[in-house]
Design an enzyme around this catalytic site. Structure first.
Site, PDB file in Angstrom:
ATOM      1  N   HIS A 134      -6.193   8.571  11.905  1.00 18.24           N
ATOM      2  CA  HIS A 134      -5.952   7.127  11.799  1.00 18.24           C
ATOM      3  C   HIS A 134      -4.492   6.810  11.509  1.00 18.24           C
ATOM      4  O   HIS A 134      -4.173   5.723  11.032  1.00 18.24           O
ATOM      5  CB  HIS A 134      -6.888   6.522  10.739  1.00 18.24           C
ATOM      6  CG  HIS A 134      -8.340   6.597  11.127  1.00 18.24           C
ATOM      7  ND1 HIS A 134      -9.383   6.432  10.252  1.00 18.24           N
ATOM      8  CD2 HIS A 134      -8.919   6.837  12.330  1.00 18.24           C
ATOM      9  CE1 HIS A 134     -10.542   6.570  10.892  1.00 18.24           C
ATOM     10  NE2 HIS A 134     -10.273   6.818  12.149  1.00 18.24           N
ATOM     11  N   ARG A 136       0.825  -1.206   0.000  1.00 22.11           N
ATOM     12  CA  ARG A 136       0.000   0.000   0.000  1.00 22.11           C
ATOM     13  C   ARG A 136       0.865   1.264   0.000  1.00 22.11           C
ATOM     14  O   ARG A 136       0.517   2.259  -0.622  1.00 22.11           O
ATOM     15  CB  ARG A 136      -0.953  -0.021   1.202  1.00 22.11           C
ATOM     16  CG  ARG A 136      -1.981  -1.140   1.079  1.00 22.11           C
ATOM     17  CD  ARG A 136      -2.954  -1.149   2.223  1.00 22.11           C
ATOM     18  NE  ARG A 136      -3.884  -0.035   2.174  1.00 22.11           N
ATOM     19  CZ  ARG A 136      -4.625   0.361   3.207  1.00 22.11           C
ATOM     20  NH1 ARG A 136      -4.524  -0.267   4.362  1.00 22.11           N
ATOM     21  NH2 ARG A 136      -5.448   1.369   3.086  1.00 22.11           N
ATOM     22  N   ASN A 144     -19.679  15.579  -1.330  1.00 20.54           N
ATOM     23  CA  ASN A 144     -19.692  14.124  -1.523  1.00 20.54           C
ATOM     24  C   ASN A 144     -20.643  13.851  -2.688  1.00 20.54           C
ATOM     25  O   ASN A 144     -21.700  14.485  -2.767  1.00 20.54           O
ATOM     26  CB  ASN A 144     -20.205  13.446  -0.229  1.00 20.54           C
ATOM     27  CG  ASN A 144     -19.884  11.970  -0.171  1.00 20.54           C
ATOM     28  OD1 ASN A 144     -20.123  11.227  -1.118  1.00 20.54           O
ATOM     29  ND2 ASN A 144     -19.339  11.529   0.956  1.00 20.54           N
ATOM     30  N   CYS A 179      13.272  -2.694  16.069  1.00 15.30           N
ATOM     31  CA  CYS A 179      13.575  -1.453  16.792  1.00 15.30           C
ATOM     32  C   CYS A 179      14.884  -1.662  17.566  1.00 15.30           C
ATOM     33  O   CYS A 179      15.301  -2.802  17.794  1.00 15.30           O
ATOM     34  CB  CYS A 179      12.426  -1.206  17.762  1.00 15.30           C
ATOM     35  SG  CYS A 179      12.583   0.240  18.806  1.00 15.30           S
ATOM     36  N   ASP A 216      -2.712   8.316   3.936  1.00 10.23           N
ATOM     37  CA  ASP A 216      -1.851   8.387   2.750  1.00 10.23           C
ATOM     38  C   ASP A 216      -0.895   9.581   2.716  1.00 10.23           C
ATOM     39  O   ASP A 216      -0.015   9.653   1.847  1.00 10.23           O
ATOM     40  CB  ASP A 216      -2.699   8.362   1.465  1.00 10.23           C
ATOM     41  CG  ASP A 216      -3.760   9.471   1.425  1.00 10.23           C
ATOM     42  OD1 ASP A 216      -3.502  10.580   1.931  1.00 10.23           O
ATOM     43  OD2 ASP A 216      -4.846   9.210   0.869  1.00 10.23           O
ATOM     44  N   GLN A 269      -9.012  11.350   8.027  1.00 14.45           N
ATOM     45  CA  GLN A 269      -9.028   9.928   8.412  1.00 14.45           C
ATOM     46  C   GLN A 269      -8.069   9.143   7.518  1.00 14.45           C
ATOM     47  O   GLN A 269      -7.875   7.956   7.713  1.00 14.45           O
ATOM     48  CB  GLN A 269     -10.436   9.364   8.243  1.00 14.45           C
ATOM     49  CG  GLN A 269     -11.459  10.047   9.112  1.00 14.45           C
ATOM     50  CD  GLN A 269     -12.871   9.723   8.668  1.00 14.45           C
ATOM     51  OE1 GLN A 269     -13.454   8.716   9.077  1.00 14.45           O
ATOM     52  NE2 GLN A 269     -13.436  10.543   7.824  1.00 14.45           N
ATOM     53  N   GLY A 271     -15.706  13.893   1.415  1.00 15.85           N
ATOM     54  CA  GLY A 271     -15.332  12.533   1.010  1.00 15.85           C
ATOM     55  C   GLY A 271     -15.260  11.516   2.124  1.00 15.85           C
ATOM     56  O   GLY A 271     -14.395  10.655   2.113  1.00 15.85           O
TER      57      GLY A 271
HETATM   58  N1  APR Z   1     -15.075  13.345  -3.816  1.00 20.04           N
HETATM   59  C1  APR Z   1     -15.767  13.372  -2.660  1.00 20.04           C
HETATM   60  N2  APR Z   1     -16.274  12.267  -2.078  1.00 20.04           N
HETATM   61  C2  APR Z   1     -16.097  11.096  -2.691  1.00 20.04           C
HETATM   62  C3  APR Z   1     -15.399  10.981  -3.916  1.00 20.04           C
HETATM   63  C4  APR Z   1     -14.857  12.174  -4.477  1.00 20.04           C
HETATM   64  N3  APR Z   1     -14.154  12.156  -5.612  1.00 20.04           N
HETATM   65  N4  APR Z   1     -15.392   9.670  -4.278  1.00 20.04           N
HETATM   66  C5  APR Z   1     -16.054   8.997  -3.323  1.00 20.04           C
HETATM   67  N5  APR Z   1     -16.482   9.848  -2.358  1.00 20.04           N
HETATM   68  C6  APR Z   1     -17.199   9.545  -1.116  1.00 20.04           C
HETATM   69  C7  APR Z   1     -18.079   8.324  -1.140  1.00 20.04           C
HETATM   70  O1  APR Z   1     -19.396   8.639  -1.611  1.00 20.04           O
HETATM   71  C8  APR Z   1     -18.087   7.925   0.351  1.00 20.04           C
HETATM   72  O2  APR Z   1     -19.126   8.599   1.039  1.00 20.04           O
HETATM   73  O3  APR Z   1     -16.212   9.289  -0.144  1.00 20.04           O
HETATM   74  C9  APR Z   1     -16.743   8.424   0.864  1.00 20.04           C
HETATM   75  C10 APR Z   1     -15.714   7.342   1.138  1.00 20.04           C
HETATM   76  O4  APR Z   1     -16.199   6.504   2.142  1.00 20.04           O
HETATM   77  P1  APR Z   1     -15.255   5.383   2.804  1.00 20.04           P
HETATM   78  O5  APR Z   1     -14.522   4.629   1.733  1.00 20.04           O
HETATM   79  O6  APR Z   1     -16.094   4.611   3.774  1.00 20.04           O
HETATM   80  O7  APR Z   1     -14.125   6.243   3.548  1.00 20.04           O
HETATM   81  P2  APR Z   1     -14.082   6.975   4.944  1.00 20.04           P
HETATM   82  O8  APR Z   1     -15.395   7.568   5.319  1.00 20.04           O
HETATM   83  O9  APR Z   1     -12.892   7.850   4.892  1.00 20.04           O
HETATM   84  O10 APR Z   1     -13.777   5.761   5.927  1.00 20.04           O
HETATM   85  C11 APR Z   1     -13.456   6.026   7.258  1.00 20.04           C
HETATM   86  O11 APR Z   1     -13.016   3.697   7.679  1.00 20.04           O
HETATM   87  O12 APR Z   1     -12.060   2.093   6.296  1.00 20.04           O
HETATM   88  C12 APR Z   1     -11.931   2.769   7.527  1.00 20.04           C
HETATM   89  O13 APR Z   1     -10.115   3.577   8.767  1.00 20.04           O
HETATM   90  C13 APR Z   1     -10.659   3.571   7.472  1.00 20.04           C
HETATM   91  O14 APR Z   1     -10.260   5.923   7.610  1.00 20.04           O
HETATM   92  C14 APR Z   1     -11.139   4.954   7.108  1.00 20.04           C
HETATM   93  C15 APR Z   1     -12.500   5.010   7.804  1.00 20.04           C
END
Ligand code: APR
Length: 250
Positions: free
Chosen positions: A120, A71, A213, A148, A105, A102, A187
C-alpha cells in the site's frame, strides 16, 4: 500456547522460503494508529473519501497534504517494536525470508528488514500527482504540497481508496506467496483485497500458514497454526524456541 509455538518453530526449522505478511496489528505495539484510529480531534470530521482518494486530493490538496504530514509526524515519533525486530532475527536464521506488508509506516525497514514489499505504498515517499515522477527529500512541516519539477503537485506515495496497487510490487508478492513453503500472517484483519488473497495463494500452492492475531479472522480457517496473541509478544517467543530446538544461538 507453548505447544503451538514449538510446532511453529519446527515448521521454521525445515522451511526454505518464508514469507511474513503483515498488517496494522504488527505496528500497534509501537503506538501507530490505524487509519481510523488516527482520525481523532480535528480529523474526525472528515471521511476517508475526503482524505484518502485522488478526488479528495484534487478537491483540497492542502487538507490532504496536512493529514499525511500529521501522520508522518506520528510515525517519526515511534520506534519499531519487539515484533518487527523478531522478524529481522528470524531472517538471519532461515535460508530466505521476505516481508510483505500492508503498512505504510516503514517500520519493518527501520527495524532492519531488507527488500520489504510495501503493498500500500509508504508515507515516507512521494511522487507527483499528474505524471508519477518520484520526488526525494521532501521537507517536513509544509502546509501544502510542493511542486514537482514538471509543475504538478506532489502527493504521498500511498495507495488511496479506489487506486490500484503498484503492479510490480503486487506481482512480486503473488510470486513469493506461490513459492514460499511457510507464510506467517501477522496482525491483519484479512479483509482488504487483493492483499488478503496472499495467504490463500500460499495455502493453495502447498505452504503452511501460521497466523498471529489476538482475534480470529477469515484467514484463521485456513491457518495450520493459529497463535492467539500480540505479535510483539509471540514473535520473540518463536525466535527463542527456534533457537532452542535448532541450537542456533547467535
Ligand atoms: N498483534 C497482532 N495483531 C494485532 C495486534 C497485535 N499487537 N493488535 C491488533 N491486531 C490485529 C487485530 O485483531 C486486527 O485483526 O490486527 C488486525 C488489524 O486490522 P486492520 O486495522 O483492519 O488492519 P489491516 O488488516 O492491516 O488493514 C488492511 O486496510 O485500512 C486499510 O489500507 C489500509 O493497509 C490497510 C488495510
Amino acid at each position: 500456547m507453548q505447544q503451538l509455538i514449538e510446532t511453529t518453530a519446527s515448521l521454521l526449522a525445515t522451511a526454505k522460503s518464508v514469507v511474513v505478511f503483515t498488517g496494522a496489528g504488527v505496528s500497534k505495539e509501537s503506538g501507530i494508529p490505524t487509519f481510523r484510529d488516527a482520525q481523532e480531534g480535528l480529523w474526525a470530521n472528515y471521511d476517508p473519501q475526503t482524505l484518502a482518494t485522488p478526488e479528495g486530493f484534487a478537491a483540497n490538496p492542502p487538507l490532504v497534504w496536512q493529514w499525511y504530514e500529521w501522520r508522518r509526524q506520528k510515525v517519526r515519533d515511534v520506534k519499531p517494536n519487539a515484533g518487527h525486530i523478531a522478524i529481522v532475527e528470524l531472517s538471519t536464521k532461515v535460508p530466505e525470508l521476505r516481508v510483505i506488508t500492508q503498512n505504510i509506516d516503514g517500520l519493518h525497514a527501520r527495524a532492519g528488514s531488507k527488500d520489504v514489499l510495501e503493498l500500500h505504498g509508504s508515507i515516507a515517499r512521494h511522487y507527483c500527482f499528474d505524471e508519477q515522477h518520484p520526488a526525494d527529500d521532501v521537507p517536513d512541516g509544509l502546509d501544502e504540497p510542493p511542486l514537482c519539477w514538471c509543475g504538478s503537485m506532489l502527493r504521498p506515495a500511498v495507495v488511496w481508496f479506489g487506486e490500484s496497487l503498484p503492479g510490480k510490487v503486487l506481482g512480486d508478492a503473488f510470486r513469493l506467496s506461490k513459492e514460499c513453503d511457510l507464510m506467517f500472517v501477522v496482525g491483519t484483519a484479512g479483509v482488504v483485497y487483493p492483499a488478503a488473497s496472499l495467504p490463500y495463494i500460499a495455502k493453495d500452492a502447498g505452504a503452511k500458514v501460521v497466523e498471529i492475531n489476538p482475534e480470529p479472522t477469515p484467514i484463521t480457517d485456513i491457518a495450520d497454526v493459529f497463535l492467539p496473541g500480540y505479535s510483539g509478544h509471540v514473535l520473540p517467543q518463536i525466535v527463542t524456541t527456534f533457537e532452542k530446538i535448532t541450537g542456533s544461538h547467535p
